[in-house]
Write an enzyme that holds these catalytic residues in place. Structure first.
Site, PDB file in Angstrom:
ATOM      1  N   HIS A   1       0.872  -1.187   0.000  1.00 19.16           N
ATOM      2  CA  HIS A   1       0.000   0.000   0.000  1.00 19.16           C
ATOM      3  C   HIS A   1       0.904   1.231   0.000  1.00 19.16           C
ATOM      4  O   HIS A   1       1.703   1.398  -0.916  1.00 19.16           O
ATOM      5  CB  HIS A   1      -0.930  -0.104   1.210  1.00 19.16           C
ATOM      6  CG  HIS A   1      -2.065   0.863   1.253  1.00 19.16           C
ATOM      7  ND1 HIS A   1      -2.388   1.678   0.224  1.00 19.16           N
ATOM      8  CD2 HIS A   1      -2.982   1.126   2.240  1.00 19.16           C
ATOM      9  CE1 HIS A   1      -3.455   2.414   0.558  1.00 19.16           C
ATOM     10  NE2 HIS A   1      -3.818   2.100   1.774  1.00 19.16           N
TER      11      HIS A   1
ATOM     12  N   HIS B   1      -1.655  -1.457 -10.808  1.00 13.43           N
ATOM     13  CA  HIS B   1      -2.590  -1.044  -9.764  1.00 13.43           C
ATOM     14  C   HIS B   1      -3.832  -1.906  -9.907  1.00 13.43           C
ATOM     15  O   HIS B   1      -4.243  -2.214 -11.031  1.00 13.43           O
ATOM     16  CB  HIS B   1      -2.937   0.450  -9.955  1.00 13.43           C
ATOM     17  CG  HIS B   1      -3.598   1.072  -8.764  1.00 13.43           C
ATOM     18  ND1 HIS B   1      -4.930   0.899  -8.505  1.00 13.43           N
ATOM     19  CD2 HIS B   1      -3.093   1.836  -7.765  1.00 13.43           C
ATOM     20  CE1 HIS B   1      -5.231   1.568  -7.383  1.00 13.43           C
ATOM     21  NE2 HIS B   1      -4.138   2.132  -6.914  1.00 13.43           N
TER      22      HIS B   1
ATOM     23  N   ASP C   1       2.755   6.085  -7.018  1.00 14.51           N
ATOM     24  CA  ASP C   1       4.010   5.987  -6.280  1.00 14.51           C
ATOM     25  C   ASP C   1       5.222   6.285  -7.142  1.00 14.51           C
ATOM     26  O   ASP C   1       6.268   6.691  -6.645  1.00 14.51           O
ATOM     27  CB  ASP C   1       4.182   4.560  -5.723  1.00 14.51           C
ATOM     28  CG  ASP C   1       3.037   4.192  -4.814  1.00 14.51           C
ATOM     29  OD1 ASP C   1       2.712   5.005  -3.933  1.00 14.51           O
ATOM     30  OD2 ASP C   1       2.455   3.105  -5.004  1.00 14.51           O
TER      31      ASP C   1
END
Lengths: 379, 379
Positions: free
Chosen positions: B223, B262, B316
């Protein structure tokens, strides 16, 4: 709106995990840990053995139980520096906030807090299980202005906790009653705090994060907080003779009655059956017959009035009387639930880590689309 | 075994809540907050305004934004007694463990920590949002052996954080870049930590418990922890010329490549698009062109090799370069994600409280039944 069907609210009835720990038949009132009926365990086992059972899916041999117990007792004392973190807390703090915060802080005293392989995860769970009673007892003595009582590693989990809290060794009956409470509360399917543990650890976060989250969940009044509500209710009833009228009034006003009804059980919670005998005996031993008598009348009235609807006593109902007879203050009831349930949380965490998939459900968006960003001057 | 159908593992595709906050179209690469495209907000809004939007489902008027901002700034400083709790922490602690522990401890400095009505819940969320940056900055200075820099309530959320961390006011570009990062990370459907928040608060537990649990979830490498992984990967690549060979090696070995793919997006994450321009500009301003160039090559190779499989950069990927250029140490990347996401967690918590139902799914028991309790001597 969407092609995806929404799950029932609260995920009611949705199977969200597999487990080999507890089995619940809510219609028949059966609870088993690893296939062993809960009544067998509360009659014959100890909390330490029950936790071994939940984590290893089998009963231990003597040398295994000895090793497990010694390993746990080594963790009774807090890491250096932690004691001062307890005694510097505001005395007005609620013990559940204290427990959540200090279990979280244990990660900072672990040289490798994020390790998640089976051995490491089990070791950290043991760390939390060993330290948590000390955190609660130290804080309770701190807020009462008493000297801390350090743990005694010659004592069982149950004995040692009551010793640290009260400063004297408990009677055998007290210690056994407390031990049984710990056994009965250790695991119970995918309740909210256990689900929280699995959801958090599924990001491959750490044991401290997962158990900290679970403690936060448990403190809610719709979950572990309910046993406090039962005691408050009992305290509102002046005498045994007032119990029937009190509860009839609540039924007529359709008030929520704490300690009754459960999402899963449609008959008497088997843990309530065990706790009832325990509460009765303890009440006699400790001069709390009034309290037990009130509880018993409430149960009878509830069964007469609402038994047909499947509303029966749950685990919280008689645990309130039991904890009161053991001498626990009201705001320690939910922390006691937590001490025991650490066993279950940790077991589910081990199961989740063994076959992990990130929990990541969907939200259904129900608002407007394609809205402009309106400049401040035009709002 | 059972009449109940099991949900997909990880509850993938299961709708477990309704929201009016973020909308995600993973096929088209669309993200909206309250219907406004994320690019509009990152270009025009501020983090404070975005949080108001998420909590109130509309953009504020000037006086509302002023009031909200003032209310937040009042919480920049920690409650009396808390500062000492930060400066007494082991300096080796990981900032996410620190943040989780100290957000949890805020409950003990709140005179009514468990209040859950809309106004109280929003007030406590603001408390956490205001205090969290101070916790992170104080701890970072404590571990570096530097004097704490107290907050400046004349500064925005973004400016004040960078000021407390570095001891000097950030340039306008830096502050704006950080503010945009905060906007982009604020909410994202029912990700694991947001789901954790909803699960915990559904027991009617308190705001501190819910957000503490969410921080624990976010620190997992599956996460929020992923942005650290991207930076570690970039650091493993000696020069720009090595980037292609490095990433091809990873693809051939089928290694997990941090910052790509994702559960929701099957095209480029719209937040990655915004972050890419930001990272590029910041890299030029701060002499980190090498780092940006490595990232860009990785993205190109990945698109060429795996784009057809729907594996694209996620949020990210470029946030790593951005945070590095802002001067943040690696282990502050995930805490930055947390600071921003407190906005989203709190908004989901408000939605959950407004229409609550306890999350209590089922576990499928897959073990043996009706086992005897075998006496120790017979094991």
């Amino acid at each position: 709106m969407s092609a995806v069907a929404s799950a029932p609210k609260g995920l009611e009835g949705v199977v969200a995990a597999e487990t080999e720990m507890s089995f619940i038949d809510g219609q028949k009132g059966i609870l088993e840990y690893v296939g062993i009926p809960i009544g067998e365990l509360s009659s014959n086992s100890t909390f330490e053995e029950t936790v071994f059972l939940l984590w290893n899916k089998r009963l231990p041999k003597q040398n295994e139980l000895d090793e497990f117990t010694q390993n746990l007792r080594k963790r009774y004392e807090l890491p250096k520096g932690m004691e001062q973190r307890v005694t510097s807390l505001p005395k007005t703090a609620e013990p559940m906030h204290v427990l959540r915060t200090l279990v979280s802080s244990l990660a900072m005293y672990d040289s490798d807090p994020n390790a998640n392989d089976v051995d490491a995860a089990q070791d950290k769970a043991l760390n939390i299980l060993g330290h948590a009673p000390t955190i609660v007892a130290y804080f309770d003595r701190h807020r009462r202005g008493l000297d801390l009582v350090h743990p005694d590693t010659s004592l069982s989990f149950a004995e040692n906790f009551l010793y640290m809290l009260n400063g004297e060794k408990p009677t055998e009956t007290m210690a056994r009653a407390f031990d049984i409470c710990m056994i009965l509360h250790a695991d119970h399917g995918l309740n909210n705090s256990t689900f929280t543990t699995r959801v958090i650890i599924s990001t491959l976060s750490d044991v401290y994060s997962a158990i900290t989250g679970a403690i936060g969940s448990l403190r809610g009044p719709l979950h572990g907080g309910a046993n406090e509500g039962v005691m408050k209710m009992l305290n509102e009833i002046p005498t045994v003779d007032d119990a029937e009228a009190y509860i009839m009034g609540k039924i007529q006003r359709k008030d929520k009655i704490m300690g009754f009804g459960h999402r899963v059980y449609k008959t008497k919670d088997p843990r309530a059956t065990d706790l009832q005998s325990l509460a009765k005996k303890l009440a006699e031993d400790t001069g709390n017959q009034e309290l037990y008598a009130k509880s018993h009348i409430i149960e009878q009235v509830m069964e007469r009035e609402l038994g047909a609807k499947g509303i029966y006593p749950n685990v919280d109902f008689y645990s309130a009387t039991t904890y009161h007879c053991i001498g626990l203050k009201l705001d320690l009831f939910t922390p006691m639930f937590a001490l025991s349930r650490i066993g279950g949380w940790a077991g589910h965490m081990l199961e989740q880590l063994a076959d992990n998939r990130l929990y990541r459900p969907k939200a259904q968006y129900v608002g407007a689309h394609d809205q402009p960003y309106v400049a401040m001057s035009d709002r």
